[in-house]
Design a protein around this motif. Structure first.
Motif, mmCIF file in Angstrom:
data_model
loop_
_atom_site.group_PDB
_atom_site.id
_atom_site.type_symbol
_atom_site.label_atom_id
_atom_site.label_comp_id
_atom_site.label_asym_id
_atom_site.label_seq_id
_atom_site.Cartn_x
_atom_site.Cartn_y
_atom_site.Cartn_z
ATOM 1 N N ILE A 1 0.837 -1.202 0.000
ATOM 2 C CA ILE A 1 0.000 0.000 0.000
ATOM 3 C C ILE A 1 0.872 1.251 0.000
ATOM 4 O O ILE A 1 0.602 2.217 -0.724
ATOM 5 C CB ILE A 1 -0.938 0.000 1.225
ATOM 6 N N GLU B 1 2.347 2.162 -3.344
ATOM 7 C CA GLU B 1 1.313 2.651 -4.257
ATOM 8 C C GLU B 1 1.442 2.100 -5.668
ATOM 9 O O GLU B 1 0.935 2.682 -6.622
ATOM 10 C CB GLU B 1 1.318 4.184 -4.275
ATOM 11 N N ARG C 1 -4.935 -0.134 -3.406
ATOM 12 C CA ARG C 1 -4.980 -0.437 -1.974
ATOM 13 C C ARG C 1 -6.161 -1.327 -1.606
ATOM 14 O O ARG C 1 -6.050 -2.144 -0.695
ATOM 15 C CB ARG C 1 -4.998 0.844 -1.151
#
Length: 431
Positions: A18, A21, A25
């Motif tokens: 997460i 990126e 997510r």
């Protein structure tokens, strides 16, 4: 490999993915939640029915109800009107506008939960930034940080406070007496910090400001009758939130009743208000709760708490210090709602062994300050943070994990150190 190690590994990998990126997510948390469930680290009964280690349906339905309410209010054009008003009051000056929006947020947060505050303030912020043709990210980030600080002031301002209040038997006035003074100091410090943290993001466009100053905010209202009906319902919902400890009504129930009443009196099409619901945010929370639940069920968080108890022994200042900083650190990586629910029984055990009431209460306030302020640590640390990211992405102004976190970490470190000094001064040095 033990179940606890596997749970830690899955959580750590998901958190890193997460943070990078490079992956969506929502997809990451769903895969991680599926893995811990498939491996039996957390069972179906715990996922769906356990208040301790499952999906916190109160949070999910609170968010859903408020999203529907905000979606209907948005149809009136009032957010555009408030955006024009805010721009005119600030003269378009970036820092002045930032302080105005932060003050509004910080004043509302102690009386509403901080998620609700962000859901009401963010649309106004996006509107004013669009009018002034300036980036919304610094204003949205500052508002969330201010909301997490301001929400710490009262029993109902931040979800961890509700959990702590119920477990410790602390009432609304207790939080006002013990938490509000330091929150005022922390907010004042944050206002000064914001001037320097966001200075590179400030943009002033005088040509756009001239056009905004010529506007009539009330001209943006599309349906005055609808606005009046919506505001009446919103006022009832806000009053119910403030009095939920008197009526013993869960905030989620208040939100859902308010959403139902808003739908009934507005006549807005179902497709219009459901289109405003952040479905991806709700799904993200569900997956995140399951991931944290696996850490609870495998005893990871409990072991951390027990280890902390053993380390501090009978030195209650060390215990208070550990709760302030430990909760801030752990709260920055786990959503602070399940973290507070898991740690509250452990803190209760520590308080039971305290030599006097003042010392015992100092541990509760240390725990509350650490958990609340830790909510600013990363983009995933508090529900309000995740909601804000979803709103920003939906508006076409996405905020990255690190864009938020680089400001959040600095804010958490500074405010936590000041909070620790407050605990030492009030409950130990002057006790």
């Amino acid at each position: 490999m033990s179940a606890a190690v596997i749970a830690i590994a899955v959580f750590a990998v998901a958190f890193v993915l997460i943070a990078t990126e490079r992956f969506n997510r929502v997809a990451v948390v769903l895969v991680a939640a599926g893995l811990v469930a498939a491996m039996g680290l957390v069972g179906g009964e715990e996922i769906f029915y356990s208040h301790h280690s499952g999906v916190d349906w109160s949070v999910i339905f609170l968010l859903l109800g408020m999203m529907i309410i905000v979606g209907i209010i948005k149809q009136t054009g009032v957010f555009e009107a408030l955006g024009i008003w805010a721009a005119q009051r600030s003269g378009g000056r970036p820092y002045r506008l930032l302080v105005l929006l932060m003050v509004i947020t910080a004043i509302a947060s102690p009386f509403l939960d901080n998620v609700t505050t962000i859901m009401l303030v963010a649309p106004v912020t996006l509107s004013v930034c669009r009018r002034l043709d300036i980036p919304a990210a610094p204003y949205l980030i500052a508002e969330v940080l201010a909301s997490n600080i301001g929400g710490a002031a009262t029993l109902i301002g931040d979800p961890p406070n509700i959990i702590i209040g119920m477990r410790a038997g602390l009432g609304f006035n207790d939080f006002i007496i013990h938490m509000t003074p330091i929150v005022i100091v922390l907010f004042a410090v944050f206002v000064v910090m914001a001037r320097f943290m966001f200075r590179k993001s400030f943009v002033y466009r005088p040509e756009r400001m001239d056009a905004v100053m010529a506007m009539d905010p009330t001209a943006s209202i599309k349906d005055r009758g609808l606005l009046v009906r919506c505001l009446v319902v919103l006022a009832l919902v806000m009053a119910a939130f403030s009095l939920h400890t008197v009526f013993h009504m869960d905030p989620a129930i208040v939100a859902m009743l308010g959403a139902g009443l808003m739908v009934a009196v507005s006549g807005v099409k179902t497709s219009d208000y459901l289109a405003e619901v952040e479905w991806s945010t709700l799904v993200f929370f569900m997956g995140l709760f399951v991931m944290v639940g696996s850490l609870v069920e495998t005893g990871v968080i409990a072991h951390i708490g027990e280890w902390a108890v053993d380390v501090v022994g009978d030195d209650y200042f060390v215990a208070a210090t550990g709760l302030v900083f430990g909760s801030a650190v752990l709260g920055a990586f786990f959503d602070n709602i399940p973290y507070a629910a898991t740690m509250a029984p452990i803190v209760e055990g520590m308080v039971a062994q305290a030599p006097d009431a003042t010392t015992g209460q100092s541990l509760w306030w240390s725990f509350a300050l650490g958990a609340d302020l830790g909510g600013n640590g990363t983009a995933l640390a508090a529900s309000a943070n995740v909601v804000m990211l979803g709103i920003a992405a939906r508006a076409g102004q996405p905020i990255s994990f690190w864009q938020f976190t680089k400001y959040g970490i600095v804010t958490t470190v500074v405010t936590t150190i000041i909070a620790w000094g407050y605990v030492w001064l009030r409950y130990f040095a002057l006790a």
